[in-house]
Design an enzyme around this catalytic site. Structure first.
Site, short mmCIF file in Angstrom:
data_model
loop_
_atom_site.label_atom_id
_atom_site.label_comp_id
_atom_site.label_asym_id
_atom_site.label_seq_id
_atom_site.Cartn_x
_atom_site.Cartn_y
_atom_site.Cartn_z
N HIS A 88 -1.92 -3.99 -48.29
CA HIS A 88 -2.09 -3.97 -49.75
C HIS A 88 -3.58 -4.02 -50.08
O HIS A 88 -4.36 -4.67 -49.38
CB HIS A 88 -1.40 -5.17 -50.39
CG HIS A 88 0.09 -5.13 -50.32
ND1 HIS A 88 0.86 -4.20 -50.98
CD2 HIS A 88 0.97 -5.93 -49.65
CE1 HIS A 88 2.13 -4.43 -50.74
NE2 HIS A 88 2.23 -5.46 -49.94
N CYS A 143 3.38 -0.71 -47.54
CA CYS A 143 4.29 -1.82 -47.24
C CYS A 143 5.75 -1.32 -47.23
O CYS A 143 6.14 -0.58 -46.34
CB CYS A 143 4.06 -2.97 -48.20
SG CYS A 143 4.73 -4.54 -47.59
#
Length: 485
Positions: A426, A332
């Site tokens: 994630h 991310c």
């Protein structure tokens, strides 16, 4: 049957409220009840995305897993994600409504009571028992007038309260008695039981103190929970995981996770912690990378600010040198940092643009609209140390403000270039034995074989059962059932 409610509040942050709520959810589930967790307002940088693309606190997702149900935004209608020391991104019913300074939000938050109650009433339709978690302490007298998460919420939903103190930090009797003393009479009447958490040693040595605590506080102590090491998702900056910064030469694989100042979703490294022979450290000093076998740059709530910290601390230079011969993974915000440039034309973080680490040939533009989605797919053909992942299925979720493109302007969600791999997903290593596959590949490069099997989801379920067993054995569950009637 009317839905029963029990609420867990604490004398301060990190006393173990989240895990105790998770334990109660698992116990009630084991006892045959439909159960759901609830936290009206959560402040955390660890979050989760539901199937319908809405965002809630990671702790409530963990508690939902303990309850055996899918996470829902009803379990956490307000999520605050700090963007700096004096303000947060405000998320209501899973959607971003904007950034607010603390003082502005303090004046605004009571307007969110209808959203809180609507979410709670939705859970009432689905559950026999709702286990509610407070935040911080109910004795924060400077905040009490606008409280929507501790005693203010307990009154709204008419909940009996269990008050938890952390003996591991010391001063647990003062914590519990001081909290009771600072409550108003009607609030003290709601506190039906005290719990001493994280106890180490001979419990009989506590008995004289417990007798005095009950005499002075006029509330029974209904449990002393022993300090227990479990690998269950944490949620905030006080997590004990983030204090793990020790290298050990006994480990077959050493993983260094960069502890960014605005680190988020650090639980992406959790699957590796469950593997015997793998050591996971959270590091802030560039020198701590020297003996690492794998480096992970995790998510960030302020990517540009954290990239500046990486540059100023010397961490960027150390990682760029390290990546010449060993694997680096960015997730991310970490993925965005790995590229050539991050630009912020709309002032999502602080405006302007900044040069990236130039380890992969990508560019990122931060945008107002947050990308929130669950994600699943198959790893493409990977090279080098990552070859072991090729063709394996992954399941995870995306939460990011921005869009990343490759050298040809095509939007990308993951990129590998040599030793460097970046992804927006994630939880990408949570599925099955993916973390073990990569760990074995890293160990094999050192001439070490990790001879074991792993299913991370099964591992988590076993940890939840261990948690429930410890709490059930040391808490007066009969009393808890009685006070919920």
């Amino acid at each position: 049957m009317k839905t029963k409610v029990i609420m867990v509040q604490g004398t301060m942050s990190n006393v173990g409220k989240s895990l105790l709520v998770g334990a109660l959810c698992r116990i009630f589930k084991q006892d045959g009840y439909r159960v759901a967790p609830f936290k009206s307002q959560n402040m955390a940088l660890n979050s989760f995305v539901t199937e319908d693309g809405l965002e809630l606190g990671r702790a409530q997702a963990m508690q939902a897993e303990c309850a055996g149900i899918k996470p829902s935004v009803y379990m956490n209608p307000i999520l605050l994600k700090p963007t700096n020391d004096v303000g947060s991104q405000v998320i209501v019913n899973g959607e971003v409504i904007g950034n607010m300074p603390a003082r502005e939000y303090f004046k605004y938050k009571k307007k969110l009571i209808p959203d809180i109650m609507a979410a709670f009433h939705e859970l009432e339709k689905q559950a026999d028992i709702i286990v509610v978690e407070g935040a911080g302490s109910p004795a924060e007298i400077n905040l009490k007038s606008e409280d929507i998460v501790n005693m203010g919420l307990a009154e709204l939903i008419d909940a009996p309260v269990l008050l938890v103190g952390d003996i591991d930090r010391g001063g647990v009797f003062a914590q519990l008695l001081g909290t009771l003393e600072l409550l108003e009479e009607k609030e003290r009447d709601r506190v039906k039981g005290l719990i001493i958490n994280k106890f180490r040693g001979d419990k009989s040595l506590l008995d004289p103190g417990i007798d005095m605590l009950e005499d002075m506080g006029h509330v029974p102590v209904i449990g002393t929970i022993p300090y227990t090491r479990l690998l269950i998702d944490d949620e905030d900056s006080l997590s004990e995981r983030l204090g793990k910064d020790k290298f050990t030469d006994k480990a077959a694989v050493d993983i260094a996770v960069i502890r960014l100042p605005r680190i988020s979703n650090f639980t992406d490294a959790a699957p590796f912690e469950s593997i015997e022979g793998v050591n996971v450290r959270f590091v802030t000093d560039p020198g701590e990378l020297e003996k690492a076998d794998l480096v992970i740059i995790p998510g960030s709530k302020n990517t540009i600010e954290d990239l500046r910290w990486m540059r100023g601390s010397g961490m960027e230079a150390a990682i760029k040198k390290y990546a010449c011969s060993a694997p680096v993974i960015g997730i991310c915000g970490g993925f965005q940092m790995l590229g050539n440039e991050i630009s912020d034309p709309d002032g999502v973080e602080e405006g302007g643009s900044i040069r990236g680490m130039c380890l992969i040939n990508t560019s990122t533009v931060l945008k107002d609209k947050k990308n929130r989605s669950q994600s699943e797919g198959t790893f493409p053909e990977m090279e080098g140390i990552y070859d072991c992942l090729s063709g394996h299925k992954y399941v995870g979720y995306e939460i990011h403000m921005g869009e990343t493109t490759d050298r040809d302007g095509h939007k990308v969600t993951s990129v590998q270039e040599g030793n460097v791999y970046g992804t927006y997903v994630h939880g990408i290593f949570d599925e099955g034995d993916l973390a073990l596959c990569l760990s074995k590949s890293v160990a094999r490069k050192k001439g070490i074989e990790l001879d074991q099997t792993m299913d991370y989801q099964a591992f988590k379920e076993n940890e939840y059962d261990k948690l429930a067993a410890v709490v059930r054995a040391n808490l007066d569950m009969e009393y808890i059932y009685r006070i919920m009637e």
